[in-house]
Enzyme design. Structure first.
Site, PDB file in Angstrom:
ATOM      1  CG  PHE A 119       8.761  12.443  24.525  1.00 30.52           C
ATOM      2  CD1 PHE A 119       9.903  12.575  25.099  1.00 30.52           C
ATOM      3  CD2 PHE A 119       8.531  14.289  25.015  1.00 30.52           C
ATOM      4  CE1 PHE A 119      10.813  12.716  26.191  1.00 30.52           C
ATOM      5  CE2 PHE A 119       8.777  15.480  25.647  1.00 30.52           C
ATOM      6  CZ  PHE A 119      10.566  14.853  26.857  1.00 30.52           C
ATOM      7  CE  LYS A 120       7.730  14.772  29.876  1.00 32.67           C
ATOM      8  NZ  LYS A 120       7.392  16.095  30.819  1.00 32.67           N
ATOM      9  CG  ASP A 121       2.807   8.352  26.690  1.00 35.25           C
ATOM     10  OD1 ASP A 121       2.527   8.930  27.311  1.00 35.25           O
ATOM     11  OD2 ASP A 121       2.075   8.303  25.253  1.00 35.25           O
TER      12      ASP A 121
END
Length: 565
Positions: free
Chosen positions: A136-138
């Site tokens: 999700f950090k992308d």
């Protein structure tokens, strides 16, 4: 800053002096406010060690539910970003280009699709793992890298040689943050990135994702210690006078406001996706978002979406056995509970669990193994702003009261290991949030049950990673308590990133083969050439500083032969 609305100006959660950040100098602003988006993104952390927040949370346009219903993820991001970023800082055409480049790296056109796991129970899953590093950090770090590049290009226009401003990004990781930061910053002009990780204590996939990136501006540093040692190095470097004299340190972890901002979009995207699918009717249905939570950044973005006007009935904080947030919502006390010795043991070394500092309970969901949540103080500021101050109409007094309370609470956390809040503060927090705690045993059961329930003779079941399974487990509890409410759980990572936990859950299922879900991008990844430097903890701050300064100088000397913009 007449060109900026209140939601496009920023202040610190701790009520200190706020400044106009010019190259290498922080000038105190007599009004103690009005930092721009550019300044907070490049600075990362406030000079009083507080976190940056907008002066106000903006309201949505009058016809947002109609006008935004059928627009793309990129256009939705533009509409939301524009509420927090003045066109005087980033013109609309440039902002659209930043967004386009940030999300063109994702593998699906919708960027963060929402799928239904159980139509009868109204359980949905917001898939956030379709970016380049499958986490999700992308969503945030692809955008942050492009924001960095835009502001540096603007500042360096017409400059050459040593006059060009250069950002030195320094971070520590136990896995996903490092690879997402590297993929977001690789090949960015006038940016160097240094990511430290504990040797042998991240999963093989996570290490390979970082070290097989061979761009000249990316530097992976394998430290012979723990994640805690890496974090200590980062803190020491940011406080080091020599580093601050010769470099401009930049932050990519979730304290950077741009990461929170970028994550707001997918709450709106999933809301509209469910409406378009016909499964959700906003006129009569209610919706909750269930978020696997460690450092509180992901669910904080949901809080901003809710406060802006997204009709969310409740945000559910799903924790693992490192449950400081769960305990706060039960008692109003925010207190570290360290676990040591055999009581701390758990999780799987192969999935990176041993990367975490002593005192944390080791679990199957290592990205959530935390003692304290770094973004929690942002919520505390807004709650304190709502409940403190003698004059409700005196915004300046309420801001000062909120900053004072947050500083008091954070001081107690540092010196006493925790703090308690008044009932009115806890009640204000409960108006938006509730919390559920999920054990490792429940995590394994959830992975297994979801896989089996969705398996048919024609297709195999849905496979959750252990972090996403915590969200689904909490969503199932929510659905049992309120069966008429839709629950959207956030899926924060692809199951291949935590393969050993998944195999532990599904090894007895005859139809399960992990190769069926292994992304082609992971095949052969560990065999690619690597670029990494080993760092001895015993070399100390001086040794690490020399590595960074030497590498940056080499990059800048190489770049000076090409000063095109």
């Amino acid at each position: 800053m007449a060109s900026h609305t209140a939601s496009q100006r920023y202040l610190s959660t701790r009520g200190g002096s706020y400044g106009v950040w010019l190259p290498f100098i922080l000038y105190t602003n007599a009004d103690n406010e009005q930092l721009s988006f550019e300044e907070v993104v490049l600075k990362g952390l406030a000079s009083d060690n507080g976190l940056f927040i907008p002066e106000e949370i903006p309201s949505l346009p009058p016809k947002w539910q109609i006008d935004w219903l059928n627009i793309s993820f990129e256009e939705l991001a533009f509409q939301i970003f524009s509420l927090y970023i003045s066109a005087a800082e980033i013109p609309p055409a440039s902002l659209k280009d930043i967004i386009r480049r940030s999300y063109s790296t994702f593998r699906v056109p919708s960027v963060t699709p929402t799928v239904t796991l159980d139509g009868d129970k109204r359980i949905h899953l917001l898939e956030l793992f379709h970016g380049p590093t499958f986490a999700f950090k992308d969503v945030a770090l692809q955008a942050l890298g492009n924001f960095f590049e835009f502001f540096l290009v603007k500042r360096n226009k017409g400059k050459a040689g040593k006059d060009r401003e250069h950002l030195t990004v320094i971070g520590a990781t136990s896995g996903d943050t490092g690879s997402a930061a590297i993929y977001g910053l690789r090949s960015k002009k006038d940016v160097s990135v240094f990511i430290m990780y504990p040797s042998g204590k991240v999963s093989p996939v996570q290490e390979a994702q970082m070290t097989t990136v061979t761009d000249e501006n990316v530097h992976c540093l394998s430290v012979d210690g723990t994640f805690d040692d890496c974090q200590d190095f980062v803190k020491a470097l940011f406080a080091d006078p020599l580093i601050n004299k010769t470099q401009r340190p930049g932050a990519v972890n979730s304290i950077n406001w741009a990461r929170i901002l970028a994550q707001i979009t997918y709450y709106f995207a999933s809301y509209f996706s469910l409406i378009r699918s016909g499964t959700f009717n906003p006129a009569i249905d209610q919706i909750r978002y269930v978020v696997p939570t460690g450092n509180f950044g992901d669910i904080l973005a949901g809080y901003f979406a809710k406060r802006m006007g997204l009709p969310v009935s409740k945000l559910i904080i799903a924790t693992n056995e490192n449950d400081i947030l769960y305990r706060f919502w039960q008692t109003g006390t925010y207190e570290k509970h360290t676990t040591h010795g055999t009581a701390a043991e758990g999780g799987l070394v192969e999935d990176g669990v041993k990367a975490h500092p002593e005192g944390v309970k080791e679990t199957l969901s290592p990205a959530m193994d935390i003692l304290v949540s770094s973004n929690f103080e942002r919520l505390l500021w807004f709650v304190a702003f709502d409940v403190y101050g003698s004059d409700p109409m005196n915004v300046k007094e309420r801001r000062q009261a909120a900053g004072s309370k947050v500083k008091e609470w954070q001081t107690d956390l540092k010196t006493k290991g925790g703090f308690s809040v008044e009932k009115k503060v806890l009640d204000a927090a409960k108006a938006h949030f509730t919390s559920e705690r999920v054990s490792d045993a429940e995590t394994i059961t959830t992975i297994r049950n979801v896989y089996r329930c969705l398996s048919t003779s024609d297709s195999k079941g849905y496979i959750l990673d252990p972090h996403s399974a915590i969200g689904v487990a909490a969503a199932l509890r929510s659905a049992k308590a309120a069966p008429d409410v839709h629950n959207v759980a956030l899926a924060t990572a692809h199951p291949a990133k935590f393969s050993h936990a998944v195999e532990l859950a599904l090894r007895e299922d005859k139809g399960f083969q992990f190769q069926d879900v292994l992304p082609p991008q992971f095949v052969g990844l560990e065999d690619l050439p690597r670029r990494c430097m080993s760092v001895q903890k015993s070399s100390g701050l001086n040794g690490l500083r020399n590595i960074i300064v030497t590498a940056v100088e080499r990059e800048r000397d190489g770049a000076h032969s090409d000063t095109s913009i």
